[in-house]
Write a protein that holds these residues in place. Structure first.
Motif, PDB file in Angstrom:
ATOM      1  N   VAL A  78       0.869  -1.176   0.000  1.00 58.03           N
ATOM      2  CA  VAL A  78       0.000   0.000   0.000  1.00 58.03           C
ATOM      3  C   VAL A  78       0.903   1.222   0.000  1.00 58.03           C
ATOM      4  O   VAL A  78       1.780   1.360   0.854  1.00 58.03           O
ATOM      5  N   LYS A  79       0.705   2.104  -0.982  1.00 60.37           N
ATOM      6  CA  LYS A  79       1.471   3.347  -1.059  1.00 60.37           C
ATOM      7  C   LYS A  79       0.578   4.499  -0.631  1.00 60.37           C
ATOM      8  O   LYS A  79      -0.561   4.611  -1.098  1.00 60.37           O
ATOM      9  N   VAL A  80       1.098   5.328   0.261  1.00 61.98           N
ATOM     10  CA  VAL A  80       0.335   6.456   0.790  1.00 61.98           C
ATOM     11  C   VAL A  80       1.163   7.718   0.591  1.00 61.98           C
ATOM     12  O   VAL A  80       2.334   7.773   0.987  1.00 61.98           O
ATOM     13  N   LEU A  81       0.554   8.728  -0.018  1.00 56.40           N
ATOM     14  CA  LEU A  81       1.216  10.010  -0.209  1.00 56.40           C
ATOM     15  C   LEU A  81       0.796  10.947   0.914  1.00 56.40           C
ATOM     16  O   LEU A  81      -0.383  11.210   1.110  1.00 56.40           O
ATOM     17  N   VAL A  82       1.779  11.419   1.673  1.00 55.97           N
ATOM     18  CA  VAL A  82       1.535  12.347   2.775  1.00 55.97           C
ATOM     19  C   VAL A  82       2.022  13.720   2.340  1.00 55.97           C
ATOM     20  O   VAL A  82       3.179  13.877   1.939  1.00 55.97           O
ATOM     21  N   THR A  83       1.142  14.699   2.398  1.00 54.44           N
ATOM     22  CA  THR A  83       1.491  16.075   2.053  1.00 54.44           C
ATOM     23  C   THR A  83       1.332  16.929   3.293  1.00 54.44           C
ATOM     24  O   THR A  83       0.243  17.000   3.871  1.00 54.44           O
ATOM     25  N   ILE A  84       2.419  17.553   3.718  1.00 62.29           N
ATOM     26  CA  ILE A  84       2.401  18.434   4.878  1.00 62.29           C
ATOM     27  C   ILE A  84       2.470  19.863   4.364  1.00 62.29           C
ATOM     28  O   ILE A  84       3.365  20.207   3.587  1.00 62.29           O
ATOM     29  N   VAL A  85       1.509  20.692   4.775  1.00 63.66           N
ATOM     30  CA  VAL A  85       1.396  22.058   4.265  1.00 63.66           C
ATOM     31  C   VAL A  85       1.726  23.051   5.380  1.00 63.66           C
ATOM     32  O   VAL A  85       1.154  22.975   6.475  1.00 63.66           O
ATOM     33  N   HIS A  86       2.673  23.959   5.088  1.00 70.30           N
ATOM     34  CA  HIS A  86       3.069  25.031   6.013  1.00 70.30           C
ATOM     35  C   HIS A  86       3.120  26.350   5.255  1.00 70.30           C
ATOM     36  O   HIS A  86       3.025  26.391   4.035  1.00 70.30           O
ATOM     37  N   ARG A  87       3.347  27.410   6.005  1.00 71.90           N
ATOM     38  CA  ARG A  87       3.373  28.738   5.412  1.00 71.90           C
ATOM     39  C   ARG A  87       4.696  29.044   4.698  1.00 71.90           C
ATOM     40  O   ARG A  87       4.720  29.729   3.688  1.00 71.90           O
ATOM     41  N   ASP A  88       5.818  28.518   5.211  1.00 74.26           N
ATOM     42  CA  ASP A  88       7.111  28.802   4.575  1.00 74.26           C
ATOM     43  C   ASP A  88       7.917  27.524   4.370  1.00 74.26           C
ATOM     44  O   ASP A  88       7.616  26.476   4.920  1.00 74.26           O
ATOM     45  N   ARG A  89       8.947  27.614   3.538  1.00 76.98           N
ATOM     46  CA  ARG A  89       9.760  26.469   3.142  1.00 76.98           C
ATOM     47  C   ARG A  89      10.493  25.853   4.323  1.00 76.98           C
ATOM     48  O   ARG A  89      10.561  24.622   4.455  1.00 76.98           O
ATOM     49  N   ALA A  90      11.025  26.652   5.223  1.00 72.43           N
ATOM     50  CA  ALA A  90      11.781  26.113   6.363  1.00 72.43           C
ATOM     51  C   ALA A  90      10.882  25.264   7.258  1.00 72.43           C
ATOM     52  O   ALA A  90      11.271  24.181   7.703  1.00 72.43           O
ATOM     53  N   ALA A  91       9.673  25.728   7.517  1.00 74.51           N
ATOM     54  CA  ALA A  91       8.747  24.976   8.366  1.00 74.51           C
ATOM     55  C   ALA A  91       8.308  23.685   7.675  1.00 74.51           C
ATOM     56  O   ALA A  91       8.179  22.640   8.322  1.00 74.51           O
ATOM     57  N   ALA A  92       8.071  23.728   6.373  1.00 76.76           N
ATOM     58  CA  ALA A  92       7.674  22.522   5.637  1.00 76.76           C
ATOM     59  C   ALA A  92       8.804  21.495   5.633  1.00 76.76           C
ATOM     60  O   ALA A  92       8.563  20.298   5.840  1.00 76.76           O
ATOM     61  N   ASP A  93      10.041  21.950   5.414  1.00 78.91           N
ATOM     62  CA  ASP A  93      11.183  21.036   5.431  1.00 78.91           C
ATOM     63  C   ASP A  93      11.382  20.428   6.814  1.00 78.91           C
ATOM     64  O   ASP A  93      11.645  19.237   6.945  1.00 78.91           O
ATOM     65  N   LYS A 132      -2.856  32.931  -0.848  1.00 75.85           N
ATOM     66  CA  LYS A 132      -2.595  31.932   0.188  1.00 75.85           C
ATOM     67  C   LYS A 132      -1.203  31.347  -0.023  1.00 75.85           C
ATOM     68  O   LYS A 132      -1.059  30.299  -0.652  1.00 75.85           O
ATOM     69  N   PRO A 133      -0.156  31.998   0.462  1.00 72.23           N
ATOM     70  CA  PRO A 133       1.182  31.430   0.272  1.00 72.23           C
ATOM     71  C   PRO A 133       1.348  30.160   1.112  1.00 72.23           C
ATOM     72  O   PRO A 133       1.108  30.175   2.307  1.00 72.23           O
ATOM     73  N   ARG A 134       1.725  29.074   0.449  1.00 71.49           N
ATOM     74  CA  ARG A 134       1.881  27.793   1.119  1.00 71.49           C
ATOM     75  C   ARG A 134       3.076  27.047   0.554  1.00 71.49           C
ATOM     76  O   ARG A 134       3.370  27.140  -0.620  1.00 71.49           O
ATOM     77  N   GLU A 135       3.709  26.318   1.406  1.00 71.66           N
ATOM     78  CA  GLU A 135       4.802  25.434   1.010  1.00 71.66           C
ATOM     79  C   GLU A 135       4.425  24.021   1.453  1.00 71.66           C
ATOM     80  O   GLU A 135       3.830  23.835   2.519  1.00 71.66           O
ATOM     81  N   THR A 136       4.773  23.036   0.651  1.00 71.56           N
ATOM     82  CA  THR A 136       4.412  21.662   0.973  1.00 71.56           C
ATOM     83  C   THR A 136       5.635  20.755   0.981  1.00 71.56           C
ATOM     84  O   THR A 136       6.629  21.026   0.317  1.00 71.56           O
ATOM     85  N   ALA A 137       5.522  19.705   1.763  1.00 69.33           N
ATOM     86  CA  ALA A 137       6.505  18.623   1.757  1.00 69.33           C
ATOM     87  C   ALA A 137       5.748  17.349   1.443  1.00 69.33           C
ATOM     88  O   ALA A 137       4.739  17.054   2.089  1.00 69.33           O
ATOM     89  N   HIS A 138       6.186  16.632   0.428  1.00 74.11           N
ATOM     90  CA  HIS A 138       5.536  15.384   0.022  1.00 74.11           C
ATOM     91  C   HIS A 138       6.416  14.212   0.419  1.00 74.11           C
ATOM     92  O   HIS A 138       7.615  14.213   0.161  1.00 74.11           O
TER      93      HIS A 138
END
Length: 172
Positions: A78-93, A132-138
């Motif tokens: 089972v493959k699951v894609l998790v996307t974490i959404v934050h306001r800036d790149r440092a927080a997403a990383d 809506k500025p957003r940065e994501t980590a997948h």
């Protein structure tokens, strides 16, 4: 199959909540309506089941001269894609790294069988919206388990079960 998917999704939701991400969605439509950051989206990316047949465990059986063998009839992935959404790149990383470092190597299903957990990083993507500025980590998380069957077999002690006879000689 669906029980395993539910267990995997539940494990990921609990893990994200332990990191402080309290809003976890399982549908993209629900996440699109959401405004407050941070949040995460957990979506099933794919699943497979293929015939296997490998021996995965051995244990002493119910009787003194029996052994239980567990075979994996089907290997499930089972493959699951998790996307974490934050306001800036440092927080997403930082959230992505914390998520990866906190994953366990395995979880257990209701039958006590191990489901292996492996993660692969994915490229972060930037949202081009000025409102809506957003940065994501997948992160792609792969769960590998199976469908198992136990079989009890009789174990023979060769020293006590076999009678060794001498050589037979033939006279001519």
């Amino acid at each position: 199959m669906f029980e395993v998917i539910g267990s995997c999704r539940e494990y990921l939701e609990e893990h994200l909540k332990s990191l402080g991400i309290m809003r976890v969605y399982t549908r993209a439509e629900d996440a699109a309506k959401h405004q407050a950051l941070p949040y995460a989206v957990v979506m099933i990316d794919g699943q497979t089941a293929q015939r296997d047949g490998s021996l995965v465990a051995r244990a002493d059986g119910p009787g003194p001269d029996e052994r239980t063998l567990r075979r994996r009839l089907y290997r499930r992935t089972v493959k699951v894609l998790v996307t974490i959404v934050h306001r800036d790149r440092a927080a997403a990383d930082a959230a992505g790294e914390a998520f990866l470092s906190g994953l366990t190597r395995r979880i257990f299903d209701t039958g006590g069988n191990a489901i292996l957990v492996a993660a692969q990083g994915a490229e972060p993507e930037e949202e081009a919206s000025l409102l809506k500025p957003r940065e994501t980590a997948h992160i792609l998380v792969v769960f590998e388990g199976g469908i198992y069957a136990d079989r009890v077999v009789k174990v023979y002690d060769l020293e006590t079960s076999l009678q060794v006879e001498g050589e037979i000689s033939q006279e001519v």
